[in-house]
Design a protein around this motif. Structure first.
Motif, short mmCIF file in Angstrom:
data_model
loop_
_atom_site.label_atom_id
_atom_site.label_comp_id
_atom_site.label_asym_id
_atom_site.label_seq_id
_atom_site.Cartn_x
_atom_site.Cartn_y
_atom_site.Cartn_z
N CYS A 1 6.00 -15.28 -7.68
CA CYS A 1 5.26 -14.32 -8.12
C CYS A 1 4.22 -13.23 -7.46
O CYS A 1 3.10 -13.63 -7.20
N ASN A 2 4.83 -12.14 -7.06
CA ASN A 2 4.00 -11.09 -6.61
C ASN A 2 3.09 -10.61 -7.46
O ASN A 2 3.51 -9.47 -8.35
N ILE A 3 1.95 -11.07 -7.88
CA ILE A 3 1.12 -10.71 -9.01
C ILE A 3 0.54 -9.25 -9.09
O ILE A 3 0.35 -8.67 -10.22
N THR A 4 0.32 -8.75 -7.84
CA THR A 4 -0.24 -7.28 -7.77
C THR A 4 0.04 -6.89 -6.28
O THR A 4 0.67 -7.36 -5.65
N ASN A 5 -0.52 -5.60 -6.14
CA ASN A 5 -0.55 -4.93 -4.62
C ASN A 5 -2.02 -4.72 -4.35
O ASN A 5 -2.59 -4.37 -5.15
N ALA A 6 -2.38 -4.78 -2.88
CA ALA A 6 -3.58 -4.68 -2.63
C ALA A 6 -4.12 -3.14 -2.20
O ALA A 6 -5.02 -2.91 -1.66
N ALA A 7 -3.04 -2.29 -2.58
CA ALA A 7 -3.27 -0.83 -2.00
C ALA A 7 -4.33 -0.16 -3.11
O ALA A 7 -4.78 -0.92 -4.04
N THR A 8 -4.83 0.87 -2.88
CA THR A 8 -5.59 1.76 -3.99
C THR A 8 -4.78 2.20 -5.03
O THR A 8 -3.77 2.16 -5.17
N VAL A 9 -5.70 2.27 -6.17
CA VAL A 9 -5.17 2.62 -7.52
C VAL A 9 -4.14 4.00 -7.35
O VAL A 9 -2.98 4.00 -7.95
N PRO A 10 -4.53 4.91 -6.65
CA PRO A 10 -3.60 5.94 -6.41
C PRO A 10 -2.18 5.87 -5.85
O PRO A 10 -1.41 6.11 -6.14
N GLU A 11 -2.38 4.98 -4.84
CA GLU A 11 -1.40 4.67 -4.29
C GLU A 11 -0.35 3.39 -4.90
O GLU A 11 0.73 3.96 -5.02
N ILE A 12 -0.88 2.80 -5.67
CA ILE A 12 -0.09 2.05 -6.79
C ILE A 12 0.68 2.97 -7.61
O ILE A 12 1.74 2.88 -7.97
N GLY B 1 8.34 5.55 -12.46
CA GLY B 1 8.56 5.88 -13.90
C GLY B 1 7.36 6.10 -14.75
O GLY B 1 6.75 5.15 -15.06
N ASN B 2 6.87 7.33 -14.82
CA ASN B 2 5.59 7.57 -15.69
C ASN B 2 4.30 6.86 -15.21
O ASN B 2 3.75 6.37 -15.85
N GLY B 3 4.22 6.78 -13.98
CA GLY B 3 3.08 6.33 -13.29
C GLY B 3 1.71 7.09 -13.61
O GLY B 3 0.78 6.30 -14.00
N LYS B 4 1.88 8.24 -13.92
CA LYS B 4 0.39 8.96 -14.29
C LYS B 4 0.01 8.56 -15.57
O LYS B 4 -1.25 8.58 -16.08
N PHE B 5 0.88 8.07 -16.40
CA PHE B 5 0.61 7.51 -17.69
C PHE B 5 -0.59 6.35 -17.74
O PHE B 5 -1.11 6.12 -18.67
N LEU B 6 -0.39 5.70 -16.47
CA LEU B 6 -1.23 4.65 -16.22
C LEU B 6 -2.59 4.82 -16.01
O LEU B 6 -3.28 3.89 -15.59
N ASN B 7 -2.94 6.06 -15.55
CA ASN B 7 -4.20 6.36 -14.82
C ASN B 7 -5.29 5.94 -15.62
O ASN B 7 -6.15 5.04 -14.84
N SER B 8 -5.55 5.90 -16.73
CA SER B 8 -6.51 5.47 -17.48
C SER B 8 -6.70 3.82 -17.59
O SER B 8 -7.76 3.29 -17.27
N SER B 9 -5.57 3.35 -18.01
CA SER B 9 -5.53 1.81 -18.18
C SER B 9 -5.58 1.05 -16.81
O SER B 9 -6.37 0.17 -16.68
N MET B 10 -5.15 1.62 -15.65
CA MET B 10 -5.14 1.10 -14.54
C MET B 10 -6.44 1.13 -14.13
O MET B 10 -6.96 0.18 -13.23
N ARG B 11 -7.14 2.07 -14.16
CA ARG B 11 -8.53 2.35 -13.59
C ARG B 11 -9.36 1.48 -14.46
O ARG B 11 -10.56 1.00 -13.89
N ALA B 12 -9.17 1.11 -15.78
CA ALA B 12 -9.96 0.20 -16.61
C ALA B 12 -9.82 -1.13 -16.30
O ALA B 12 -10.80 -1.94 -16.18
N TYR B 13 -8.60 -1.63 -15.70
CA TYR B 13 -8.27 -2.88 -15.29
C TYR B 13 -7.29 -2.83 -13.91
O TYR B 13 -6.02 -2.71 -14.30
N ASP B 14 -8.00 -2.92 -13.02
CA ASP B 14 -7.07 -2.66 -11.76
C ASP B 14 -6.60 -3.94 -10.97
O ASP B 14 -6.81 -4.92 -11.40
N ASN B 15 -6.23 -3.75 -9.59
CA ASN B 15 -5.56 -4.98 -9.04
C ASN B 15 -6.74 -5.75 -8.44
O ASN B 15 -6.45 -7.06 -8.48
N GLU B 16 -8.01 -5.46 -8.28
CA GLU B 16 -9.19 -6.11 -8.06
C GLU B 16 -9.50 -7.18 -9.08
O GLU B 16 -9.75 -8.09 -8.98
N ASP B 17 -9.25 -6.49 -10.57
CA ASP B 17 -9.73 -7.15 -11.52
C ASP B 17 -8.67 -8.42 -11.93
O ASP B 17 -8.72 -9.49 -12.33
#
Length: 413
Positions: A48-59, A65-81
């Motif tokens: 279970c590779n739960i996330t990636n430790a890169a920056t949000v823009p890198e993720i 496939g439609n990564g830009k759609f996640l700009n808002s939701s991923m900044r609200a709840y990111d990999n550190e969260d």
């Protein structure tokens, strides 16, 4: 208390339920399988590779496939969260090559157990063996959810997290697409993403099971370079698989769908410049000058791969090394860095790790994950037309969308 129904107990669904419950909602998860998180248990080869430790823009860059759609939701709840959530639930994490984040225990079960424990702690009801047949709405507003058994659950909001159409044995059988379409949503054609590829060449059968590390695979479409990946791959009885092949597969399936000619070129020695590789061949040939060519390649290639590479270079296994010409040596060097494979098709969508396509992001609010067509209907996870490379990006997308849907299903009036 708002009544929130979450359909699907995968990563997106469980995270959505957790966030909705944390905000005071009365939450019920309806799961068709006998237990939650079944697909999570097989991700990352059971680690279970739960996330990636890169920056949000890198993720986001790796969510092709439609990564830009996640700009808002991923900044609200990111990999550190995500990492904080699991560590606070007693699942310490570690970062491995490629900034992949895994539980220290290397057990996907620990990840699922942590989420289920949190759901129980928040008094979320988990109804397993409860396949949904329909989401009921009236005048453009959610009213209830109906099960295949005929039972129904009233709802102020519904969060649809049924997954895609890959690995149907885990419950992802495309049910959510039909439910959303019945409510007026558009389905972007689904196809396999992160899927093994079949090849025309028969020689792959003779090397099936062979894994290669530190190689580069280049995808060619109608003779033009499309993209390349460096890392690990494996030969199978039908073709090729492994991390770099899976990452290239989305572009390959797109090209195949357009009837393009699709090839892979394998660079078996990507760390060596052409002249350095030629010098290495000369040293090996000097060392094995009294042997046949096949026996002179043992320091350079796995034994199983020697004959296929020599065949591709139009060289005989039993040709004496001292008879190899300069032109033949150069041809061999070129083949070592441009071993060709013709891709005929992808494996079936049922074997794909991720499904590309899904509910159109144009009809979903990217901040809240709420439908733009039906009030109180939310989406999260693989059912949405969002997909990424391997490396923890797909699970991060699921957690971010789930958190947004869970929060806003309660906050929205």
């Amino acid at each position: 208390m708002k009544k929130i129904i979450v359909i699907g107990a995968g990563p997106a669904g469980m995270m959505a339920a957790i966030k909705a419950a944390e905000n005071g909602a009365d939450v019920t998860i309806l799961e068709k399988m006998k237990r939650p998180g079944k697909k999570m248990l097989i991700t990352g080869k059971g680690r279970c590779n739960i996330t990636n430790a890169a920056t949000v823009p890198e993720i986001i860059k790796n969510i092709h496939g439609n990564g830009k759609f996640l700009n808002s939701s991923m900044r609200a709840y990111d990999n550190e969260d995500v990492i904080y959530f699991f560590e606070s639930q007693g699942v310490p994490t570690k970062v491995e090559r490629g900034q992949r984040v895994f539980p220290v225990s290397d057990k996907a079960q620990d990840v699922v157990d942590a989420m289920v424990h949190k759901l129980h702690e928040l008094d979320v009801k988990i109804e397993t063996d409860s396949p949904v047949s329909e989401i009921l709405a009236h005048d453009g507003e959610i009213k209830a959810v109906k099960l295949q058994s005929g039972a129904s659950f009233k709802a102020d909001a519904v969060i649809l997290c049924t997954g895609g159409a890959s690995y149907p044995g885990t419950g992802s059988t495309g049910d959510g697409y039909k439910m959303a379409q019945k409510l007026g949503h558009t389905l972007v054609d689904i196809r396999p993403s992160l899927v093994p590829l079949e090849t025309e060449e028969d020689w792959v059968k003779s090397v099936q099971g062979l894994s290669l590390r530190n190689v580069k695979a280049t995808l060619l479409v109608d003779g033009e370079k499309k993209t390349d990946m460096f890392g690990e791959m494996m030969f199978t009885h039908f073709g090729v698989t492994g991390p770099i092949i899976l990452s290239l597969s989305r572009a390959a399936t797109e090209a195949l769908a357009n009837d393009s000619f699709v090839e892979l070129e394998l660079n078996l020695k990507p760390a060596l410049a052409e002249d350095v590789l030629d010098a290495r061949l000369q040293r090996d040939f000097a060392k094995y000058q009294r042997k046949q060519l096949g026996n002179a390649m043992v320091d350079l290639l796995p034994h199983k791969l020697i004959e296929p590479v020599l065949d591709a270079a139009f060289l005989e296994m039993d040709k004496p090394v001292h008879q190899i010409t300069v032109e033949e040596r150069h041809r061999l060097g070129h083949t070592l860095q441009h071993l060709p494979l013709t891709i005929t098709k992808a494996r079936p969508i049922a074997e794909a790790i991720v499904t590309a396509g899904g509910i159109s992001v144009k009809e979903i609010n990217p901040k809240t994950m709420e439908s733009k067509l039906v009030k109180g209907l939310y989406f999260a996870g693989e059912v949405v037309d969002v997909d990424a490379y391997t490396g923890g990006y797909n699970l991060q997308a699921a957690f971010s969308m789930g958190a947004a849907a869970g929060n806003w299903s309660v906050w929205n009036d």
